[in-house]
Design a protein around this motif. Structure first.
Motif, mmCIF file in Angstrom:
data_model
loop_
_atom_site.group_PDB
_atom_site.id
_atom_site.type_symbol
_atom_site.label_atom_id
_atom_site.label_comp_id
_atom_site.label_asym_id
_atom_site.label_seq_id
_atom_site.Cartn_x
_atom_site.Cartn_y
_atom_site.Cartn_z
ATOM 1 N N THR A 216 0.257 14.635 -14.010
ATOM 2 C CA THR A 216 0.038 13.271 -13.534
ATOM 3 C C THR A 216 1.180 12.348 -13.941
ATOM 4 N N ALA A 217 1.594 12.442 -15.194
ATOM 5 C CA ALA A 217 2.689 11.593 -15.671
ATOM 6 C C ALA A 217 3.997 11.912 -14.948
ATOM 7 N N GLN A 218 4.251 13.210 -14.724
ATOM 8 C CA GLN A 218 5.479 13.612 -14.027
ATOM 9 C C GLN A 218 5.489 13.086 -12.598
ATOM 10 N N LEU A 219 4.371 13.246 -11.895
ATOM 11 C CA LEU A 219 4.294 12.758 -10.517
ATOM 12 C C LEU A 219 4.425 11.241 -10.465
ATOM 13 N N ALA A 220 3.768 10.564 -11.389
ATOM 14 C CA ALA A 220 3.848 9.100 -11.416
ATOM 15 C C ALA A 220 5.275 8.637 -11.650
ATOM 16 N N ASP A 221 5.997 9.307 -12.552
ATOM 17 C CA ASP A 221 7.393 8.941 -12.822
ATOM 18 C C ASP A 221 8.263 9.112 -11.575
ATOM 19 N N ARG A 222 8.117 10.257 -10.921
ATOM 20 C CA ARG A 222 8.971 10.546 -9.766
ATOM 21 C C ARG A 222 8.660 9.646 -8.579
ATOM 22 N N LEU A 223 7.372 9.521 -8.272
ATOM 23 C CA LEU A 223 6.998 8.777 -7.069
ATOM 24 C C LEU A 223 7.117 7.269 -7.256
ATOM 25 N N PRO B 247 6.661 1.452 -6.772
ATOM 26 C CA PRO B 247 5.904 1.265 -8.017
ATOM 27 C C PRO B 247 4.395 1.430 -7.852
ATOM 28 N N ARG B 248 3.890 1.254 -6.642
ATOM 29 C CA ARG B 248 2.446 1.367 -6.429
ATOM 30 C C ARG B 248 1.939 2.793 -6.628
ATOM 31 N N TRP B 249 2.841 3.767 -6.575
ATOM 32 C CA TRP B 249 2.440 5.154 -6.787
ATOM 33 C C TRP B 249 1.873 5.372 -8.186
ATOM 34 N N THR B 250 2.244 4.503 -9.122
ATOM 35 C CA THR B 250 1.719 4.636 -10.483
ATOM 36 C C THR B 250 0.193 4.629 -10.483
ATOM 37 N N LEU B 251 -0.390 3.772 -9.657
ATOM 38 C CA LEU B 251 -1.849 3.703 -9.570
ATOM 39 C C LEU B 251 -2.407 4.577 -8.455
ATOM 40 N N TRP B 252 -1.643 4.776 -7.399
ATOM 41 C CA TRP B 252 -2.107 5.678 -6.338
ATOM 42 C C TRP B 252 -2.373 7.077 -6.896
ATOM 43 N N ILE B 253 -1.485 7.528 -7.780
ATOM 44 C CA ILE B 253 -1.648 8.859 -8.388
ATOM 45 C C ILE B 253 -2.985 8.959 -9.108
ATOM 46 N N VAL B 254 -3.335 7.920 -9.867
ATOM 47 C CA VAL B 254 -4.588 7.929 -10.612
ATOM 48 C C VAL B 254 -5.780 7.914 -9.655
ATOM 49 N N GLY C 249 -15.982 6.996 -9.415
ATOM 50 C CA GLY C 249 -15.776 6.555 -8.042
ATOM 51 C C GLY C 249 -15.361 5.095 -7.979
ATOM 52 N N PHE C 250 -16.014 4.245 -8.766
ATOM 53 C CA PHE C 250 -15.634 2.839 -8.812
ATOM 54 C C PHE C 250 -14.232 2.679 -9.404
ATOM 55 N N ALA C 251 -13.884 3.496 -10.390
ATOM 56 C CA ALA C 251 -12.544 3.430 -10.971
ATOM 57 C C ALA C 251 -11.491 3.728 -9.917
ATOM 58 N N ALA C 252 -11.703 4.768 -9.123
ATOM 59 C CA ALA C 252 -10.757 5.093 -8.049
ATOM 60 C C ALA C 252 -10.633 3.944 -7.069
ATOM 61 N N LEU C 253 -11.755 3.322 -6.727
ATOM 62 C CA LEU C 253 -11.732 2.193 -5.797
ATOM 63 C C LEU C 253 -10.941 1.019 -6.382
ATOM 64 N N PHE C 254 -11.168 0.683 -7.638
ATOM 65 C CA PHE C 254 -10.464 -0.430 -8.251
ATOM 66 C C PHE C 254 -8.954 -0.171 -8.330
ATOM 67 N N TYR C 255 -8.570 1.061 -8.656
ATOM 68 C CA TYR C 255 -7.142 1.383 -8.722
ATOM 69 C C TYR C 255 -6.504 1.359 -7.329
ATOM 70 N N ALA C 256 -7.236 1.825 -6.330
ATOM 71 C CA ALA C 256 -6.717 1.776 -4.968
ATOM 72 C C ALA C 256 -6.499 0.326 -4.523
ATOM 73 N N LEU C 257 -7.456 -0.531 -4.857
ATOM 74 C CA LEU C 257 -7.322 -1.955 -4.509
ATOM 75 C C LEU C 257 -6.163 -2.597 -5.271
ATOM 76 N N ALA C 258 -5.964 -2.174 -6.517
ATOM 77 C CA ALA C 258 -4.899 -2.755 -7.335
ATOM 78 C C ALA C 258 -3.509 -2.428 -6.800
ATOM 79 N N THR C 259 -3.389 -1.354 -6.026
ATOM 80 C CA THR C 259 -2.058 -1.004 -5.495
ATOM 81 C C THR C 259 -1.568 -2.007 -4.466
ATOM 82 N N ARG C 260 -2.452 -2.869 -3.986
ATOM 83 C CA ARG C 260 -2.002 -3.859 -3.023
ATOM 84 C C ARG C 260 -1.075 -4.880 -3.654
#
Length: 201
Positions: free
Chosen positions: A66-73, A78-85, A190-201
């Protein structure tokens, strides 16, 4: 500066996501072993070998990947940091539910082991996101707020799961704890994924 952070809607969403993972993760940590013993008849020794080692190995691998993918993407966006999660949680959600409804012991252990990856692997990308979001002179404060929230709200996970288990015991008996975890862990994640997806905006 604290007021600036608290009023920031993206910071609020990330904190909410962090709190939800705390709720699900703390509930799983508090009652996962009891569930395996009560419902699937595993001894502490068997849980230590089959579940404990699996969680440790899977958690380390999940964290590194996860950390490796977040670093690369995130170098591209920068939104990939939360998209990955958010994507990681979405992929693990079926296992988070399956671990508490399947009857096969091996399948249950695999599902619960994979579910633990969320609580271990999400931290690095999320901390990187808040460090990027917060002003330089407020990064330590931002991290402190995060740790406070996950500790405060995470403690609700075992409380809610325990109350649900007690309430459902007359109907489900020994299976009540599994039904309680089935409600708390996947829903919180599930709510955590939703909140992180919304935060990528």
């Amino acid at each position: 500066m604290v007021i600036f952070l608290i009023k920031n809607p993206w910071f609020q969403l990330i904190v909410l996501g962090w709190a939800c993972i705390g709720i699900g993760g703390y509930a799983l940590t508090a009652f996962g072993i009891a569930f395996l013993m009560r419902v699937h008849g595993l001894s502490l020794a068997e849980i230590g070998v089959q579940y404990g080692i699996g969680v440790g190995v899977a958690g380390v691998i999940g964290l590194l990947v996860t950390a490796q993918l977040a670093d690369r993407l995130s170098a591209r966006d920068p939104r990939w940091t939360l998209w990955i999660v958010a994507l990681m949680i979405a992929l693990i959600l079926p296992f988070a539910a399956g671990g508490f409804v399947l009857g096969n012991r091996t399948a249950v252990l695999v599902c619960m082991t994979l579910t633990n990856i969320v609580a271990i692997a999400y931290g690095a990308p999320v901390v990187a996101a808040i460090q990027r979001l917060a002003p330089i002179d407020a990064r330590a404060t931002a991290s402190a707020i995060f740790l406070f929230c996950v500790s405060l709200f995470g403690g609700l996970g075992p409380l809610i799961a325990g109350m649900l288990s007690d309430a459902m015991r007359p109907q489900y008996g020994a299976l009540a704890l599994g039904r309680a975890l089935l409600i708390v862990v996947p829903v919180a994640y599930g709510f955590a994924a939703l909140f992180y997806a919304l935060a990528t905006r």
